[in-house]
Design a protein around this motif. Structure first.
Motif, mmCIF file in Angstrom:
data_model
loop_
_atom_site.group_PDB
_atom_site.id
_atom_site.type_symbol
_atom_site.label_atom_id
_atom_site.label_comp_id
_atom_site.label_asym_id
_atom_site.label_seq_id
_atom_site.Cartn_x
_atom_site.Cartn_y
_atom_site.Cartn_z
ATOM 1 N N VAL A 52 -11.836 -1.917 -7.707
ATOM 2 C CA VAL A 52 -11.027 -1.032 -8.543
ATOM 3 C C VAL A 52 -10.767 0.318 -7.880
ATOM 4 O O VAL A 52 -9.624 0.732 -7.718
ATOM 5 C CB VAL A 52 -11.700 -0.824 -9.924
ATOM 6 C CG1 VAL A 52 -10.902 0.149 -10.771
ATOM 7 C CG2 VAL A 52 -11.875 -2.153 -10.642
ATOM 8 N N VAL A 53 -11.824 1.009 -7.516
ATOM 9 C CA VAL A 53 -11.675 2.386 -7.054
ATOM 10 C C VAL A 53 -10.906 2.470 -5.740
ATOM 11 O O VAL A 53 -9.987 3.283 -5.608
ATOM 12 C CB VAL A 53 -13.060 3.069 -6.935
ATOM 13 C CG1 VAL A 53 -12.931 4.466 -6.349
ATOM 14 C CG2 VAL A 53 -13.739 3.116 -8.303
ATOM 15 N N PRO B 84 -8.639 0.405 -4.285
ATOM 16 C CA PRO B 84 -7.184 0.207 -4.413
ATOM 17 C C PRO B 84 -6.485 1.358 -5.147
ATOM 18 O O PRO B 84 -5.374 1.756 -4.767
ATOM 19 C CB PRO B 84 -7.062 -1.098 -5.202
ATOM 20 C CG PRO B 84 -8.341 -1.813 -4.966
ATOM 21 C CD PRO B 84 -9.380 -0.745 -4.828
ATOM 22 N N VAL B 85 -7.134 1.919 -6.162
ATOM 23 C CA VAL B 85 -6.533 3.040 -6.891
ATOM 24 C C VAL B 85 -6.449 4.263 -5.982
ATOM 25 O O VAL B 85 -5.438 4.976 -5.959
ATOM 26 C CB VAL B 85 -7.316 3.345 -8.186
ATOM 27 C CG1 VAL B 85 -6.865 4.658 -8.804
ATOM 28 C CG2 VAL B 85 -7.147 2.207 -9.179
ATOM 29 N N ARG B 86 -7.502 4.494 -5.218
ATOM 30 C CA ARG B 86 -7.509 5.638 -4.292
ATOM 31 C C ARG B 86 -6.413 5.476 -3.240
ATOM 32 O O ARG B 86 -5.717 6.439 -2.910
ATOM 33 C CB ARG B 86 -8.889 5.751 -3.633
ATOM 34 C CG ARG B 86 -9.012 6.865 -2.638
ATOM 35 C CD ARG B 86 -9.003 8.212 -3.319
ATOM 36 N NE ARG B 86 -9.234 9.246 -2.313
ATOM 37 C CZ ARG B 86 -8.645 10.411 -2.313
ATOM 38 N NH1 ARG B 86 -7.824 10.743 -3.281
ATOM 39 N NH2 ARG B 86 -8.885 11.283 -1.371
ATOM 40 N N GLU B 87 -6.228 4.285 -2.722
ATOM 41 C CA GLU B 87 -5.163 4.035 -1.747
ATOM 42 C C GLU B 87 -3.792 4.300 -2.362
ATOM 43 O O GLU B 87 -2.930 4.908 -1.725
ATOM 44 C CB GLU B 87 -5.251 2.606 -1.212
ATOM 45 C CG GLU B 87 -6.389 2.387 -0.243
ATOM 46 C CD GLU B 87 -6.291 3.256 0.998
ATOM 47 O OE1 GLU B 87 -5.178 3.405 1.557
ATOM 48 O OE2 GLU B 87 -7.330 3.815 1.400
ATOM 49 N N ALA B 88 -3.582 3.851 -3.587
ATOM 50 C CA ALA B 88 -2.309 4.092 -4.269
ATOM 51 C C ALA B 88 -2.092 5.593 -4.473
ATOM 52 O O ALA B 88 -0.972 6.099 -4.303
ATOM 53 C CB ALA B 88 -2.278 3.352 -5.604
ATOM 54 N N GLU B 89 -3.151 6.303 -4.824
ATOM 55 C CA GLU B 89 -3.069 7.748 -5.011
ATOM 56 C C GLU B 89 -2.666 8.436 -3.704
ATOM 57 O O GLU B 89 -1.795 9.309 -3.700
ATOM 58 C CB GLU B 89 -4.413 8.281 -5.498
ATOM 59 C CG GLU B 89 -4.440 9.778 -5.684
ATOM 60 C CD GLU B 89 -5.820 10.285 -6.074
ATOM 61 O OE1 GLU B 89 -6.828 9.721 -5.608
ATOM 62 O OE2 GLU B 89 -5.885 11.257 -6.829
#
Length: 100
Positions: free
Chosen positions: A57-58, A60-65
């Motif tokens: 979760v974290v 992939p979200v960090r990469e998107a951010e």
């Protein structure tokens, strides 16, 4: 990693980081090590089953951010961060007075 290091890395206020750490610890996603007697923010924080959560979760979200931030001009990034910090500080002051 310590709470102090997390605050420095994420640029989040100590109270925000502390709240997240406490929630994750209550969900057994991380383990808190011993803190110094003079500085609670020096306690080591290590993942438990949170390691899997981080990978799924974290990360992939960090990469998107990071990709979304890259789409902004440097001045836009600085302005956004300044406004978000101002908002978070105001929100924390108001939440701090609430009883949960």
């Amino acid at each position: 990693m310590s709470q102090r290091e997390i605050c420095a890395y994420t640029l989040l206020p100590r109270q925000t980081v502390n709240n997240v750490i406490n929630v994750f610890a209550s969900q057994v996603l991380l383990r808190l090590g011993a803190a110094s007697t003079t500085n609670a923010s020096s306690a080591s924080i290590s993942p438990t089953r949170g390691e899997r959560y981080r990978h799924e979760v974290v990360t992939p979200v960090r990469e998107a951010e990071l990709q979304a931030m890259a789409a902004l001009e440097p001045g836009e990034c600085r302005a956004m961060i300044a406004y978000v910090n101002k908002f978070m500080n105001a929100l924390e002051r108001r939440i701090g007075g609430l009883e949960v």
